[in-house]
Write an enzyme that holds these catalytic residues in place. Structure first.
Site, PDB file in Angstrom:
ATOM      1  N   GLU A  79      -4.643   7.741  -3.158  1.00  0.00           N
ATOM      2  CA  GLU A  79      -5.186   6.481  -2.629  1.00  0.00           C
ATOM      3  C   GLU A  79      -5.469   5.495  -3.768  1.00  0.00           C
ATOM      4  O   GLU A  79      -5.411   4.281  -3.567  1.00  0.00           O
ATOM      5  CB  GLU A  79      -6.447   6.774  -1.811  1.00  0.00           C
ATOM      6  CG  GLU A  79      -6.898   5.644  -0.917  1.00  0.00           C
ATOM      7  CD  GLU A  79      -6.018   5.422   0.317  1.00  0.00           C
ATOM      8  OE1 GLU A  79      -5.087   6.223   0.567  1.00  0.00           O
ATOM      9  OE2 GLU A  79      -6.246   4.420   1.018  1.00  0.00           O
ATOM     10  N   HIS A  81       0.833  -1.198   0.000  1.00  0.00           N
ATOM     11  CA  HIS A  81       0.000   0.000   0.000  1.00  0.00           C
ATOM     12  C   HIS A  81       0.878   1.263   0.000  1.00  0.00           C
ATOM     13  O   HIS A  81       0.718   2.151  -0.852  1.00  0.00           O
ATOM     14  CB  HIS A  81      -0.902  -0.023   1.244  1.00  0.00           C
ATOM     15  CG  HIS A  81      -1.824   1.147   1.365  1.00  0.00           C
ATOM     16  ND1 HIS A  81      -3.134   1.112   0.963  1.00  0.00           N
ATOM     17  CD2 HIS A  81      -1.619   2.396   1.836  1.00  0.00           C
ATOM     18  CE1 HIS A  81      -3.706   2.281   1.187  1.00  0.00           C
ATOM     19  NE2 HIS A  81      -2.804   3.089   1.719  1.00  0.00           N
ATOM     20  N   GLU A  82       1.811   1.332   0.939  1.00  0.00           N
ATOM     21  CA  GLU A  82       2.675   2.519   1.028  1.00  0.00           C
ATOM     22  C   GLU A  82       3.602   2.616  -0.187  1.00  0.00           C
ATOM     23  O   GLU A  82       3.966   3.717  -0.607  1.00  0.00           O
ATOM     24  CB  GLU A  82       3.480   2.511   2.327  1.00  0.00           C
ATOM     25  CG  GLU A  82       2.632   2.496   3.608  1.00  0.00           C
ATOM     26  CD  GLU A  82       1.545   3.566   3.654  1.00  0.00           C
ATOM     27  OE1 GLU A  82       1.695   4.614   2.994  1.00  0.00           O
ATOM     28  OE2 GLU A  82       0.519   3.340   4.326  1.00  0.00           O
ATOM     29  N   HIS A  95       1.755   4.576  -2.763  1.00  0.00           N
ATOM     30  CA  HIS A  95       1.867   6.025  -2.529  1.00  0.00           C
ATOM     31  C   HIS A  95       3.254   6.522  -2.941  1.00  0.00           C
ATOM     32  O   HIS A  95       3.390   7.554  -3.595  1.00  0.00           O
ATOM     33  CB  HIS A  95       1.665   6.330  -1.036  1.00  0.00           C
ATOM     34  CG  HIS A  95       0.243   6.276  -0.573  1.00  0.00           C
ATOM     35  ND1 HIS A  95      -0.752   7.038  -1.136  1.00  0.00           N
ATOM     36  CD2 HIS A  95      -0.363   5.564   0.419  1.00  0.00           C
ATOM     37  CE1 HIS A  95      -1.906   6.806  -0.513  1.00  0.00           C
ATOM     38  NE2 HIS A  95      -1.704   5.905   0.433  1.00  0.00           N
TER      39      HIS A  95
END
Lengths: 492, 492
Positions: free
Chosen positions: B287, B257-258, B261
């Site tokens: 997101e 997830h990170e 980003h």
């Protein structure tokens, strides 16, 4: 709010921003991704401009003029002393000159590194000449008619003068040159510590050492860096160290050295947090703390006796017979050209050479083009050997290329101060060696915290040393200590 | 220099200082000594004041007025769009209100944590009511006659409106509620992954995963943090993750997830470095990247097939029979009250609930005193279970207590956008699963970098999604994807 309160509120924010700038430097040397440097350079420059604008903010002048100093207490007057000095210095240097110095010295770092790698002083000389010219211009602006070198020195050691340092260092030189020659000519030459030493075990040991010397890990941390340093004030004071599988003394003594700097910051009266008094008062006094921790305490027979046991526990059997041989190895004096690899005896000779040469360059009596020759002949006079490459000689240190003139002598001043503090500490604490032999340096740390560290910037540098020692500082205690210690180790 | 050049030079320094503020936040969550917090609070506040002064600097207004926008190219106009929006927003909020909001929300964080620990919504309600009142006041100042909620939303998702989101989310809700009910009522319920998983091996795996998804370690690093996040733009974009010995999926999917980003930030056109275009354009678009990496790619059958092998290599034999069981375990849907522990199916239902309630609070149609009851009845309607404690309900998230209203919907908007991007990616790349099955996510990362990430802030959020997908975004692709995927896993 009174003018004093307004001034202090403004300064408190400046202090907080200075801490951020310091943290950015820590980040760069420890954790920053390797390819982030170009962006970081812009970030640091933006931060520096914010700080410069605050240091020269005209409101500072208004507040300083409006304050009735006689109505302030000792702390208030000390705060004013620091703020006024900073404002006066910052506003005396024209923005054009400050900008050019920043630009030229920033570029010079890379040029110096290249010149050093190529042993090419002639190629670097024009760059250094430009820096010296700019520093002389800056010094003239700061000095306002006074001595140029003193004006630069004042940035690192407020109140000190070149003439005063010259007198102190003139007294150091003959006895150090003589001691050095006798040591290197001695029949008895102690063995060095050799072998291979696990780097993780070294890092574990550095943590034990930092704690033994009173470093508070709840307000700090230890990381690795290429060049060890301590950074930050108040509640966040970090140290760095390095490891070398062939030289565990490097990790040990750079850690104890940085712990000395860090303990000074950590033990300042909490009431001074984020005020001008909330940081070590000068480079010389700071260095006195790192040096007394590293040398007079950390390289003492008592402490190395305990450390010998720690080494055996961490690394297994050593090639050295006993604690006495270990003590001698930790204090070994060997010929060499490089200041940072030097020992207690020769270190100050390296510094004195630089002090004399930089003072002449700033005075205009030594041309930068003649620096290499001046360096080499002086080195031969003090160390008895010929310098063959510029990287061993006048290109070895980064300092001058980044504009640090007046900084070198604070290293030796720190050693002299450490000698004085050590004499007073021994007089006050007859059982010091009992504590050190048990690996416990908490007691001397308490003594230093109480006598000196807690005061932060309250007193002027020489004043706080005098207060801590009960007498004005001089070179005698350091010389007596060195002669006694090394005469014994080398059986002179 | 032209007015535009002066504006951009000023803004560049602001951007650099913003990066420093972000780094300070990273430091606080990863490496800061634990007892340094009080000093750090002052440092952060000082930095925030510097940034606020720059955001509201009157020269910005002069430059903006003097620039001939028609003479600028696309990049120049986009830069102006960002700078003008920031200046307009910053100057519309009175300093008194901004200061009070900062103070009240800063204090509220501790009060919220205490109330949550005590399951005491009634005790926290007056604090939250004050925050809502201040946010309504801020929204009125920002809206200048327009919709209050839209004015707050604009800070996180420029150009989005509450009404538009409402329509999108109204279409999501019935199909998600239905899908959730069918999944939880299904006869076939896949087993969870159980066991104990070495945390060092988890950290090693996170590095492999970040690299597999295109994260550049020369411009970043991975550390542990309590709440994982990604931080920084340009040449220094860092991610954090966490490990839990009982739940290695936590480390895996928070890392991916990170990484999403971080890849967005790392792949922005280098020409935009330290300009308004040099960062992700909105929370929703950001997101969309974290979600497509985490879910559509990272939780795909193809990728989990590769991951299954990695797990066996890292942790030894698993209690799960085969790659198919592993895939199902990585996508397991289970009942629960907590948004952050939720899965792809239920996550948006958690968010929609918050969106509706916060919109009503800002509109003034829901009194804060009635929030807990409204939350609980809505939760029961969507999730079929009764909330019994405020810590499971309206006190679970920190967002509202720190004044984040208009932030929640960007999570779901990101999921909707990820659905659209995934559809377009699959259409463009028929062999996507072949790459993913080999643990290679470089190809989809390249596609996303080219279609979306490189543009940074050049386009408006919805515009860049439309450009990347070839059609305007809608909720259809996400719903179709979820229904197909989970119908298969749960044999509906």
């Amino acid at each position: 709010m009174s003018a004093y309160e307004e001034l202090m509120a403004f300064d408190r924010q400046t202090q907080a921003l200075r801490q951020i700038a310091g943290r950015l430097g820590w980040d760069q040397e420890t954790v920053m991704p390797r390819a982030a440097a170009p962006q970081r350079a812009e970030e640091s420059e933006a931060m520096e401009q914010v700080l410069h604008a605050r240091r020269t903010d005209p409101r500072l002048g208004d507040w300083l003029a409006a304050i009735d100093e006689a109505a302030l207490d000792q702390v208030g007057r000390a705060n004013l002393r620091h703020i006024r000095r900073s404002f006066t210095r910052a506003t005396r240097v024209p923005a054009r000159l400050a900008g050019e110095l920043a630009r030229v010295t920033s570029e010079a770092q890379g040029q110096w590194a290249e010149a050093r790698a190529a042993d090419d002083f002639a190629g670097f000389a024009p760059v250094l000449a430009r820096i010296v010219a700019l520093k002389r211009e800056e010094a003239a602006a700061l000095a306002a008619g006074g001595d140029l070198y003193d004006a630069l020195l004042d940035d690192y050691e407020p109140g000190a003068t070149g003439a005063e340092l010259q007198a102190m260092f003139d007294a150091l030189r003959p006895r150090l040159v003589d001691l050095r020659a006798r040591i290197l000519g001695a029949a008895h030459q102690p063995a060095a510590l050799t072998g291979s030493f696990d780097e993780q075990a070294q890092m574990k040991l550095t943590r034990r050492l930092a704690k033994a010397f009173g470093y508070d890990m709840a307000h700090g941390r230890i990381d690795k860096a290429v060049h060890p340093f301590s950074s930050g004030s108040g509640l966040d004071v970090r140290i760095t160290t390095r490891t070398n599988p062939e030289d565990p003394f490097g990790a040990v003594y750079s850690t104890i050295h940085e712990t000395g700097h860090a303990c000074y910051e950590q033990h300042i009266d909490p009431a001074y947090l984020l005020t001008p008094l909330g940081a070590g008062v000068s480079m010389g006094v700071h260095e006195s703390q790192s040096r007394i921790y590293e040398n007079q305490l950390g390289r003492s027979r008592a402490f190395t006796g305990w450390l010998f046991g720690e080494f055996k526990g961490a690394f297994g059997d050593l090639a050295l017979a006993d604690a006495e041989a270990f003590y001698a190895a930790a204090n070994r004096v060997h010929p060499g050209f490089i200041r940072t690899e030097s020992d207690e005896v020769q270190y100050n000779l390296h510094v004195l050479l630089r002090f004399d040469l930089e003072r002449q360059m700033i005075a205009g009596t030594l041309d930068v083009a003649d620096l290499e020759e001046a360096w080499n002949s002086r080195f031969e006079a003090d160390f008895g050997v010929k310098v063959e490459r510029a990287s061993q000689g006048c290109l070895q240190d980064v300092h001058w290329s980044v504009g640090l003139f007046g900084y070198f002598p604070t290293y030796s001043l720190g050693n002299v101060y450490a000698g004085c503090l050590h004499k007073a500490l021994r007089a006050d604490m007859p059982d010091l060696d009992t504590h050190l032999a048990a690996g416990d340096a908490a007691k001397p740390t308490e003594w230093l915290a109480d006598r000196l560290q807690r005061h932060g910037g309250l007193y002027e540098p020489k004043e706080v040393i005098t207060l801590a020692c009960g007498e004005a500082p001089g070179e005698g205690p350091l010389l007596d200590y060195l002669e006694a210690k090394f005469s014994e180790i080398y059986r002179l």
